[in-house]
Enzyme design. Structure first.
Site, PDB file in Angstrom:
ATOM      1  N   TYR A   1     -12.166  -1.561  -4.446  1.00 34.22           N
ATOM      2  CA  TYR A   1     -13.138  -2.057  -2.849  1.00 34.22           C
ATOM      3  C   TYR A   1     -14.205  -2.180  -3.038  1.00 34.22           C
ATOM      4  CZ  TYR A   1      -8.291  -1.952  -0.624  1.00 34.22           C
ATOM      5  OH  TYR A   1      -6.799  -2.340   0.068  1.00 34.22           O
TER       6      TYR A   1
ATOM      7  N   HIS B   1      -2.158  -5.458   1.125  1.00 35.31           N
ATOM      8  CA  HIS B   1      -3.598  -6.016   1.396  1.00 35.31           C
ATOM      9  C   HIS B   1      -2.734  -7.654   0.750  1.00 35.31           C
ATOM     10  CE1 HIS B   1      -7.243  -7.394  -0.616  1.00 35.31           C
ATOM     11  NE2 HIS B   1      -6.854  -8.114  -1.861  1.00 35.31           N
TER      12      HIS B   1
ATOM     13  N   LYS C   1       0.625  -1.274  -0.556  1.00 39.38           N
ATOM     14  CA  LYS C   1       0.109   0.040   0.119  1.00 39.38           C
ATOM     15  C   LYS C   1       0.639   0.801   0.477  1.00 39.38           C
ATOM     16  CE  LYS C   1      -3.817  -2.561   2.650  1.00 39.38           C
ATOM     17  NZ  LYS C   1      -4.755  -2.542   3.408  1.00 39.38           N
TER      18      LYS C   1
ATOM     19  N   ASN D   1      -1.653  -0.562   6.617  1.00 36.61           N
ATOM     20  CA  ASN D   1      -1.642  -1.709   7.449  1.00 36.61           C
ATOM     21  C   ASN D   1      -1.196  -2.261   5.885  1.00 36.61           C
ATOM     22  OD1 ASN D   1      -3.560  -2.325   5.632  1.00 36.61           O
ATOM     23  ND2 ASN D   1      -4.674  -3.113   6.871  1.00 36.61           N
TER      24      ASN D   1
ATOM     25  N   GLU E   1      -8.836 -10.533  -8.192  1.00 37.08           N
ATOM     26  CA  GLU E   1      -8.386  -9.149  -7.983  1.00 37.08           C
ATOM     27  C   GLU E   1      -7.212  -9.825  -8.600  1.00 37.08           C
ATOM     28  OE1 GLU E   1      -9.106  -8.986  -3.278  1.00 37.08           O
ATOM     29  OE2 GLU E   1      -7.594  -9.702  -3.892  1.00 37.08           O
TER      30      GLU E   1
END
Ligand code: ATP
Ligand code: MG
Length: 139
Positions: A51, A117, A11, A114, A128
Site C-alpha cells: 500500500y 481489493h 481481505k 470492504n 501487484e
C-alpha cells in the site's frame, strides 16, 4: 491473444467471516479464470510495501494494521477487460455506496473492511501480481 489480468485479495475480515467460497463463486460466475491462488498472512512490512502509494493518507496506519491482522486470499484473475470488469463486480470502495449484487455490497462491512481489493489499472495488476506470485505459481 493473451487476456488481461487483474489482481485481487480477499481481505482479513471476509476470510474470518468465511466468505471466501461465495466470493470465489461470484468471481467465476462472472467469467474470470483463476490463474493463481493462495492464502497467506502479510507482515506489517509487506502490507506497508503493498500500500506504499497510500503512505501519508490518514487511513494508512490503520489499513496496514488491518491488512496484516489475519490471513488473506490472493489471486490473479484473467479475462478480457479484467481490470475494469472486476472493479465493476466489486463495487464502490465504501460498501454502503456499492450497488446491490456487487461483492463489496454483499460482503463488505465498512470502507476499511470492504471484503476485497481489486487492481485499478492493467499496469498495477502486473505489479501487484508479481508482488504475490512467482512464475512457478502462475498457470
Ligand atoms: P482497493 O485498492 O482495496 O481495491 P480502492 O481502489 O477502491 O480499494 P483505494 O483508494 O485504493 O480504494 O484505497 C485502498 C484501501 O484503503 C481501500 O480498499 C480501503 O480498505 C482503504 N481506505 C480507502 N479510503 C479509506 C478511508 N477514507 N478510510 C479508511 N480506509 C480507507
Ligand atoms: Mg486501490
Amino acid at each position: 491473444m493473451k487476456k488481461e489480468i487483474t489482481f485481487t485479495m480477499i481481505k482479513p475480515f471476509a476470510v474470518e467471516r468465511q466468505h471466501v467460497g461465495q466470493i470465489i463463486e461470484a468471481i467465476l460466475e462472472h467469467g474470470f479464470r483463476i490463474s493463481a491462488l493462495k492464502m497467506l498472512k502479510l507482515t506489517k512490512i509487506e502490507a506497508e510495501a503493498f500500500y506504499e502509494i497510500h503512505r501519508g493518507r490518514p487511513f494508512f496506519d490503520d489499513l496496514v494494521q488491518f491488512m496484516s491482522s489475519g490471513p488473506i486470499v490472493a489471486a490473479i484473475l484473467e479475462k478480457d477487460n479484467a481490470v475494469e470488469d472486476y472493479r465493476k463486480l466489486i463495487g464502490n470502495t465504501d460498501p454502503s455506496k456499492a450497488e446491490s449484487g456487487t461483492i463489496r455490497h454483499m460482503f463488505g462491512s465498512s470502507i476499511q473492511k470492504n471484503a476485497v481489493h481489486g487492481s485499478d489499472s492493467p499496469e498495477n495488476a502486473i505489479i501487484e501480481s508479481g508482488f504475490f506470485f512467482n512464475q512457478l505459481e502462475r498457470f
